[in-house]
Design an enzyme around this catalytic site. Structure first.
Site, short mmCIF file in Angstrom:
data_model
loop_
_atom_site.label_atom_id
_atom_site.label_comp_id
_atom_site.label_asym_id
_atom_site.label_seq_id
_atom_site.Cartn_x
_atom_site.Cartn_y
_atom_site.Cartn_z
N ALA A 117 0.82 -1.21 0.00
CA ALA A 117 0.00 0.00 0.00
C ALA A 117 0.85 1.26 0.00
O ALA A 117 0.46 2.29 -0.55
CB ALA A 117 -0.93 0.00 1.21
N ASP A 157 17.82 28.91 -32.64
CA ASP A 157 18.51 29.35 -33.84
C ASP A 157 17.65 30.41 -34.51
O ASP A 157 16.42 30.31 -34.52
CB ASP A 157 18.72 28.16 -34.77
N ASN A 175 -5.98 0.17 -1.39
CA ASN A 175 -4.85 0.54 -2.23
C ASN A 175 -5.23 0.49 -3.72
O ASN A 175 -4.88 1.38 -4.51
CB ASN A 175 -3.69 -0.41 -1.96
#
Length: 900
Positions: A282, A328, A732
């Site tokens: 978890a 550039d 979880n």
């Protein structure tokens, strides 16, 4: 490569290369040199095997942590969680693996720049060769349209011009000649006596001796640097690596303490082991990689709709961290297309770009002269339009004349060319002689008036070139309506006007004429005498549309823009002023950069915004110096010369239309429409990604703190373990699942592009976030423990079901509250993300299923809750939501007070 061939005379170069320019090398000597020096090819250096690339994807701490979590889940016989974690690992490894071949493809793109066949002088005869068989010392002829097959020192050159934009960054073709260049350390763009592999001859012809082949060429240097330039981690990747290490240590410490304390209390070993392992699983944020990949993929899809193709997902987040953009100039901030912007007629400057009317007879004659003394031509395109083709400067003059009614085909019919004196770098002029057939003249009336005023009837000589050179051969100048004798005062005024235009970054081209005498047949003899000066044109490479607004948006977002170009410093300064780029303390040139050590550059790099006359090595040096000062650097570009810096930078961004294959393959992101403003949109998406990842971490860590506190403190309060191992894994799975993933779809916070970039050293968990995690986690744990202890003490057998439900409901209340960091979620407070409420509703439905579906209750050891028990759970969730809203209101008030 250490020999400064450009600084040697042609004779010295031939002597060192042991070559006869009239015979070239004999076949035997060429074969020996080929055996010693190798083929004229760009080699693939240091390519990793597929196994090495795959192994690199599994080297992170987060990968190891998740792999351990998957193994522990399988040990607990939670095969669903184990399979989910394993799938996440496989997907992330596959995505990373597919991105690791970009450097290899960049090398392959470089190879495409090689020509298919070339010619060389061997044993006194011109022979056709495979360019790979060229060796140092081969004598090669060059002519207009040819691709240069190797780096070579010029022996002879006639009106030679070479297009080198992809290598040096210069927008204009470079004049070349065989004279030695005095400075050994001259930048590539100033090495007039050299031609380089992969560049193109646009005018003239030459004879040259090959000085370097293969990986010893300037193009080879770029290929070498691409092979050895490492790719660093993005800021988020670095911070997540730190988080993973910290979580691993914290989870191990907490679980060991919990396991030891349980055994000391006399709890069963198996129960404590399974519970401790469940807590370890978890504590690991197994949903984090999935959330990050999904969030980045969503942002990448949005960016693709805006014409930004993300080649590397982490580039999306990296753009959100950018503090400096190195761009550039040519082809990125400007269009890489020369345009005649102004016409100066005796001090009166007229804007040509966008003009549709001729200012008068003098302007008509000047434009006709520029279009006729010119080898560019108009090419028909779609819808009856035309496009000027040829040398960029000449094409710009032809296009300007056509735009004002002086079409080159019509002028050619009325002014047939009789002869010419080509441009060369010594005279810096081109001259053409023409007869005049007024019957064929199809042009605005201003040109007829100009011909009458100038007394041009039988024929005319037109001359164009450098203003200073023209002034020396002009006896008259056109003053408004008619020619007048030239004076030194007039010449001084003309030179001052030209200097002013050049200082403004314009390329200046003068035009003049003289009547062709009756006895002259138009053959090229003494064209350039007794000329009448008409005026001069100011040409420039115009900024891309919307770039100025994009530059302003970058500045508002606290991002510094640095212009890096191969052009002249004056051109760079003018472009910067046009675009609104601050000049900084100074303009630094490539020669100055070359003389600096890395520490010297690092000391001044913060104050420099403009770099001119630079080469590929210089760009790498600039990026490295900025990174050493703690900046997150994005490099934009389109040329071959940009490729090493694109790879070295934290984020490389290439142009998709004008960009070379080399630049695209080396970059992490490609702009399909070549629009610089697209970068600003990409930066915004990057900031949104980072914000959403922080929200996910805030949600996850707060819930983890709450869960761990519940499991650790419950026994201290005399309670049994409040959740079983399977219930811990269920929570979880729910919290790391859909609600967390839905946070990745949250829209941008208001003002996201009005705040400065995050400092690269800023911790992912700042003090405010840590405080939130601690106090909200403590609040959630306190509510669960108070309600759970009361239920347990009342003797309810299903008290763990109530604890489980309160945990889930408080976490869902928390995720809804933190979806916006600064705005209230009351009606009208902020438009929401519809996926998050849907994910919360689905999660609540799944929780209800394990409580009320009989078949599921035995699996999760749950029982139905009564109405009062559900109301208590809802009250706890409401308390968490209200507390977070109060926190946000307090922080908003504090922020306003600080701003005041």
């Amino acid at each position: 490569m250490d020999t400064a061939w450009h600084a040697l005379t042609a004779e010295d170069a031939l002597s060192r290369l042991r070559c006869d320019p009239t015979r070239g090398l004999d076949e035997r000597e060429a074969a020996e040199r080929l055996a010693r020096g190798g083929r004229n090819e760009l080699l693939d250096r240091g390519r990793r095997s597929s196994w090495d690339i795959l192994r690199a994807q599994t080297a992170s701490t987060m990968f190891a942590l998740l792999a351990a979590a998957a193994a522990l889940s399988a040990l607990l016989r939670d095969f669903t969680d184990a399979a989910a974690i394993s799938a996440i690992l496989l997907i992330n490894a596959a995505l990373g693996f597919t991105q690791e071949h970009r450097a290899d493809r960049a090398i392959a793109a470089l190879k495409k720049l090689a020509v298919s066949r070339c010619r060389a002088l061997r044993s006194g005869r011109l022979v056709e060769l495979d360019p790979a068989e060229l060796v140092e010392g081969d004598v090669i002829p060059l002519e207009a349209g040819a691709r240069v097959p190797a780096d070579a020192r010029l022996i002879q050159a006639a009106a030679l011009r070479c297009e080198e934009a992809s290598l040096t960054g210069e927008s204009e073709p470079t004049d070349k000649d065989a004279a030695a260049v005095g400075e050994r350390d001259a930048p590539l763009g100033d090495r007039k006596s050299m031609v380089f592999l992969g560049t193109t001859i646009v005018a003239g012809r030459a004879l040259a001796v090959v000085a370097a082949t293969g990986m010893r060429t300037e193009m080879g240097r770029i290929a070498e640097s691409l092979g050895r330039t490492p790719e660093g981690l993005t800021p988020l990747q670095r911070k997540l690596e730190e988080v993973a290490r910290g979580l691993a240590l914290a989870a191990a410490a907490i679980v060991l303490v919990f396991f030891g304390a349980g055994l000391l209390r006399g709890e069963p070993f198996q129960l404590m082991f399974l519970t401790a392992v469940s807590m370890a699983v978890a504590a690991v944020p197994e949903g984090l990689p999935a959330v990050i990949v999904a969030t980045l993929a969503i942002a990448a899809r949005r960016m693709l709709a805006r014409k930004a193709l993300v080649r590397k997902l982490t580039a999306v987040e990296g753009l959100g961290s950018v503090t400096v953009i190195c761009s550039d100039k040519t082809g990125t901030l400007t269009e890489n297309r020369m345009t005649a912007a102004t016409l100066d007629l005796g001090g009166l400057r007229t804007a040509l770009d966008g003009s549709a009317e001729l200012p008068g007879p003098q302007a008509a004659l000047a434009l006709a002269a520029a279009a006729l003394c010119n080898d560019a031509y108009l090419l028909p395109v779609e819808n009856g339009q035309t496009r000027a083709v040829g040398d960029p400067t000449e094409a710009a003059l032809v296009a300007a004349a056509a735009r004002l009614g002086l079409s080159k085909p019509a002028l050619d019919r009325a002014f047939p060319r009789l002869g010419e004196q080509p441009f060369d770098s010594g005279r810096k002029r081109m001259s053409t002689a023409h007869s005049i057939d007024v019957r064929e003249l199809d042009a605005p009336p201003e040109l007829r008036r100009a011909l009458d005023a100038a007394g041009l009837a039988g024929g005319v000589v037109f001359v164009k070139g450098s203003v200073d050179g023209l002034l020396r051969v002009c006896a008259h100048y056109w003053d408004r309506e008619a020619p007048r004798p030239a004076t030194e005062a007039w010449r001084a005024r003309a030179r001052a006007a030209e200097s002013g235009a050049a200082a403004a970054g314009l390329r200046v081209i003068g035009v003049a004429y003289r009547p062709l005498g009756g006895a002259e047949d138009g053959a090229a003899r003494e064209y350039e005498r007794d000329l009448t000066f008409l005026g001069f044109f100011g040409l420039l490479d115009p900024p891309r549309p919307d770039v100025k607004d994009a530059v302003a948006a970058c500045r508002a977002a606290g991002i510094k823009l640095i212009m890096i170009t191969g052009d002249h410093p004056l051109t760079a300064r003018s472009a910067a002023r046009t675009l609104g780029i601050p000049e900084g303390d100074r303009i630094l040139t490539g020669r100055e950069l070359m003389a600096m050590t890395e520490p010297e550059l690092e000391r001044i790099v913060e104050g420099v915004s403009l770099y001119a006359r630079v080469s590929p090595e210089h760009k790498l040096k600039i990026v490295a110096a900025l990174q050493a000062r703690g900046h997150v650097v994005a490099m934009t570009g389109d040329g071959v010369n940009d490729a090493p810096a694109l790879k070295k930078a934290d984020i490389g961004v290439a142009m998709g239309i004008t960009g070379t294959d080399v630049a695209k393959e080396a970059a992490a992101m490609v702009l399909l429409d070549d629009r610089f403003p697209t970068i600003v949109a990409a930066i915004k998406e990057g900031r949104v990604v980072y914000d959403n990842v922080r929200k996910f971490l805030k949600f996850l860590m707060t819930t983890n703190v709450a869960e761990l506190a519940i499991m650790l403190l419950a026994p201290a309060l005399g309670m049994p373990l409040p959740l079983t191992p399977i219930q811990i894994l269920w929570v979880n799975l729910l919290t790391d699942g859909l609600p967390a993933l839905a946070l990745g779809f949250e829209a941008a916070e208001p003002g996201v592009m009005k705040r400065p970039p995050r400092p690269p050293t800023e911790a992912l968990f700042d003090r405010r976030m840590v405080a939130h995690i601690v106090w909200v986690g403590a609040l959630m744990a306190g509510l669960v423990l108070v309600a759970g202890k009361g239920s347990w003490e009342s003797g309810r057998e299903h008290w763990r079901s109530e604890v489980l439900t309160i945990v889930v409901l408080t976490q869902m209340a928390h995720v809804l509250a933190i979806r916006s960091e600064g705005f209230s979620l009351r009606p009208g407070g902020r438009p929401g993300n519809g996926l998050l409420p849907a994910a919360v509703a689905l999660t609540l439905g799944l929780q209800a299923a394990i409580l009320y579906v009989p078949a599921l209750r035995p699996v999760f050891a749950t029982a139905p809750l009564s109405t009062p028990e559900l109301l208590r759970a809802l009250a706890c969730a409401a308390a968490v939501f209200a507390a977070v809203e109060l926190e946000k209101a307090f922080l908003r008030r504090k922020t306003r007070a600080n701003a005041a």
